[in-house]
Design an enzyme around this catalytic site. Structure first.
Site, PDB file in Angstrom:
ATOM      1  CE  LYS A 108      -8.840   2.616  -8.289  1.00  0.00           C
ATOM      2  NZ  LYS A 108      -9.720   1.779  -7.484  1.00  0.00           N
ATOM      3  CD  GLU A 114       1.835  -5.726   0.482  1.00  0.00           C
ATOM      4  OE1 GLU A 114       2.019  -6.379   1.540  1.00  0.00           O
ATOM      5  OE2 GLU A 114       0.702  -5.511   0.017  1.00  0.00           O
TER       6      GLU A 114
END
Ligand SMILES: Cc1ncc(C[n+]2csc(CCOP(=O)(O)OP(=O)(O)O)c2C)c(N)n1
Lengths: 168, 571
Positions: free
Chosen positions: B162, B50
């Site tokens: 989410k 990342e």
């Protein structure tokens, strides 16, 4: 010098931590910080008491203004203003001390707001200086615990803190 | 149109004109990844770490002026991204980072891969959001891009639980945006322009000090116009290199810790410092107590907080530097007859004298490769037109001192945070934006190993960047400080057990080269750049003891530079 900075803050989650985080990460002093909703439900009003020279205060104001959640701010110490702090002090008193306590309370325009056997809670609202004075007068008694609200304030007269109109 | 939150995320990116998203998947982001799979308007680039995603987005942003975009998952996804977000923050780079978050009902319960992304990123973002409702996704993304790109740019994080990406809502991308607490930047007042130009016209020892703000505002044209109108000497910061071309006779080199002698002396002796999109940071000023004692400071910046932060401004102008420069030029045209080059004669004579010391000189050697020599040859072989990214250390300073930039957006380095590992992934981002240009990463054997895994990303997406590894077998910049300040106690700055970089490059599917002789440098570079469609990793074995000069050492002022031993002295 001591400054009282009033901030109108968007009522967003995390807004308070942005302000407190700014003070800790940049090493600015916070003497007290209070925050609560206003009559406009989208805004909170924060009052920060801090100390520093002009340059430091200038930086604090600029950095606060850079925060996206800060809608407006004002250093109310500059002009005339009203400053208030609430203090609650729990003290234990022997019977023979009660008269002295009552005298002190009266002279400060404070009140005894909670009474239980040998334990009183004294309450006062006033400038931070007044609160300091009250506390030192009570020093000789037996302070069990105390809490101060931190200062709040408003500029007097025409001066107001409001969101500047956006001109595009 | 009813869409899932995940589709709204991707569609919003499309509405913002996003071409590439650099990212790495994981549980909390999987609905969004599924939405990427359903479309091909926005391309997702799969990196290997990342940190690489953020630096790639950053390189893309720095080389284009557009916003870089990153997508990561919750927990370790976002914590890995933090270094890259902080890197962008310190250099004011526009970036939007989308992070998956655990489902809303689980927030606060130490759920698997839960981390307070908003809290952990707060000190290194311009702003951040935790989305609470699917209906807020589009407007929040719109705000995020707006905040990232306007004013003083910076990274903005949008954390999305989410379950919200699975919820459904009507998609309507907002056209307008009202943010009462984020007003448009201030504009300069006509009077401020007049006063500033008046100061310029009467200056006898002026210097223009141009920083990264010129790059951010794409203000090089009006800057160059002003420099040529006034004939003032001009210096660029590490972040502003290219703002005035290195070949411009008014350019007197970079300033600061490893800037030229003439640039730092001119700052010290100036009677007027014109700071444009620059912030007087400590690597520029040296100690503050005797900084430019006789100078009046004219300071232009879009961010009010940089004014008076380190150095008090006599003439502050808070506004977009490009607009201000255009206004300066108009006023200068109006007052053309008052521009008097005679006033500057003595000043230029003094500057030429400082320049005669040639403070960047180094000993050319025919046995061991000097890192400066490689960078000079790199300039020649690429015609000075390459996009050059760098890591952090001596090689970074050699690249800055010796490449010679002619344009902005070409020099891409982590100036503020100084992040080793930045160079290679940043070069990937640049390459996506400039497919036909030469893209070079100048690095060191220490830095390159911090994000070396991105060589695999380069393979997957055919990114033929050229890696120039100036391999001195030391964490060179650390070794230099230890030589100067710790009596050569080289504590943990020697890199034992270096990998075989040729074999390593080949293992990743690239071309590796090792160059050990100065006479081979130019030929090898030509050979590498002739391989247009291959990534070539060039391992230059360089002088182990070379140092970066000149240097302002800790506690010294910018007029007290340490010169390379054996330098000429002024009579
Ligand atoms: C992530 C990170 N860790 C540590 C440092 C401190 N640091 C600055 S320069 C440097 C040495 C870099 O060595 P190398 O990449 O080999 O380059 P050289 O200086 O030898 O050119 C180090 C360790 C840093 N800038 N970034």
């Amino acid at each position: 010098m001591r400054h009282i900075i009033s901030v109108l803050l968007e009522n967003e989650s995390g807004a308070l931590s942005r302000v407190s985080g700014l003070f800790s990460s940049r090493g600015y002093n916070i003497e007290s910080l209070t925050v609560a909703p206003t009559n406009d439900s989208t805004l909170s009003r924060m009052t920060i008491v801090t100390t520093g020279d002009d340059r430091k205060i200038d930086q604090i104001e600029k950095q606060l203004n850079k925060l996206v959640d800060v809608a407006a701010l004002q250093d109310i110490t500059i002009a005339g203003h009203l400053e208030r702090e609430v203090v609650l002090v729990k003290i234990s008193v022997l019977d023979e001390q009660i008269d002295t306590l009552k005298r002190i309370v009266k002279s400060f325009n404070a009140s005894i707001s909670d009474v239980s056997p040998n334990k009183f809670i004294v309450e006062m609202s006033g400038s931070c200086e007044k609160v300091d004075e009250l506390l030192s007068s009570l020093q000789n008694g037996d302070i069990i615990e105390m809490v101060r609200s931190g200062a709040i304030g408003l500029a007097s007269g025409e001066e107001t803190l409001s969101i500047p109109c956006q001109i595009d | 149109m009813q869409l899932t939150g995940a589709d709204i995320v991707v569609k919003s990116l499309k509405e913002e004109g996003v071409e590439y998203v650099f990212g790495y998947p994981g549980g909390a982001a999987l609905h969004i990844y599924d939405a990427f799979h359903r479309q091909d308007d926005v391309q997702h680039i799969l990196v290997r770490h990342e940190q690489g995603a953020t630096h790639a987005a950053d390189g893309y942003a720095r080389s284009t002026g557009e916003c870089g975009v990153v997508l990561v998952t919750s927990g370790p996804g976002i914590t890995n991204a933090i270094t890259g977000i902080a890197t962008a923050y310190m250099d004011s780079i526009p970036m939007v980072v989308l992070s998956g978050q655990v489902m809303k009902p689980l927030i606060g319960y130490d759920a698997f891969q839960e981390i307070d992304a908003v809290g952990i990123s707060r000190p290194c973002v311009k702003h951040n959001f935790l989305i609470q409702d699917v209906n807020d996704i589009a407007s929040t993304i719109k705000k995020a891009f707006h905040i990232a790109k306007t004013g003083r740019p910076g990274p903005v994080l949008v954390d999305i639980p989410k379950d919200i990406t699975a919820d459904v809502a009507e998609f309507l991308y907002p056209q307008d945006l009202t943010m009462r607490s984020y007003p448009a930047p201030r504009k300069a007042l006509p009077n401020e322009i007049v006063i500033a130009v008046e100061a310029m016209l009467s200056a006898k020892k002026p210097i223009i000090y141009a920083g990264g703000g010129i790059v951010a505002a794409s203000a090089q044209e009006p800057l160059r116009d002003m420099v040529s109108k006034l004939g003032f000497p001009c210096t660029n910061t590490l972040m502003g290199l290219g703002a005035v071309a290195h070949s411009d006779p008014n350019f007197i080199g970079m300033l600061g810790m490893h800037g030229t002698y003439e640039a730092n002396m001119a700052m010290h002796d100036a009677d007027l410092i014109i700071a444009l999109g620059a912030r007087f940071d400590d690597r520029i000023t040296g100690t503050l107590h005797n900084f430019a004692p006789d100078a009046k400071i004219l300071h232009v910046d879009i961010d009010p907080s940089v004014i008076d932060k380190n150095i008090k401004a006599d003439i502050p102008i808070v506004a977009d530097v490009k607009e201000v420069l255009i206004a300066f030029n108009n006023e200068l045209t109006r007052r053309e007859k008052d521009i008097n080059p005679e006033l500057l004669k003595e000043w230029w004579r003094q500057i030429k004298q400082w320049q005669s010391l040639d403070s960047l000189w180094y000993e050319v050697d025919d046995k061991v490769i000097k890192p400066q020599f490689v960078v000079q040859k790199l300039h020649e072989v690429t015609g000075g037109q390459a996009y050059v990214t760098s890591d952090v250390g001596q090689h970074q300073m050699f690249a800055a001192q010796f490449y010679g930039f002619s344009d902005t957006h070409r020099w891409i380095n982590s100036g503020g945070l100084g992040t080793m590992g930045f160079g290679l992934p940043a070069a990937m981002g640049v390459k996506f934006a400039h497919r036909d240009a030469d893209v070079v990463c100048v690095t060191g054997e220490g830095s390159i190993q911090m994000c070396i895994q991105e060589l695999a990303t380069c393979k997957q997406y055919d990114l033929p960047v050229k890696v120039i590894n100036l391999n001195n077998r030391y964490l060179g910049m650390v070794r230099q400080w230890q030589e100067f300040s710790y009596e050569k106690r080289y504590s943990n700055s020697y890199m034992d057990s270096l990998p075989d970089f040729i074999a390593l490059s080949e293992a990743y599917g690239h071309v590796g080269m090792q160059i050990t002789k100065p006479s081979d440098v130019e030929g090898a570079l030509k050979e590498a750049f002739a391989m247009k469609d291959r990534l070539v990793f060039m391992d230059f074995i360089t002088d182990q003891q070379e140092n970066v000069y000149p240097m302002i050492e800790a506690g010294k002022g910018h007029h007290e530079m340490r010169m390379r031993p054996g330098s000429k002295t002024l009579a």
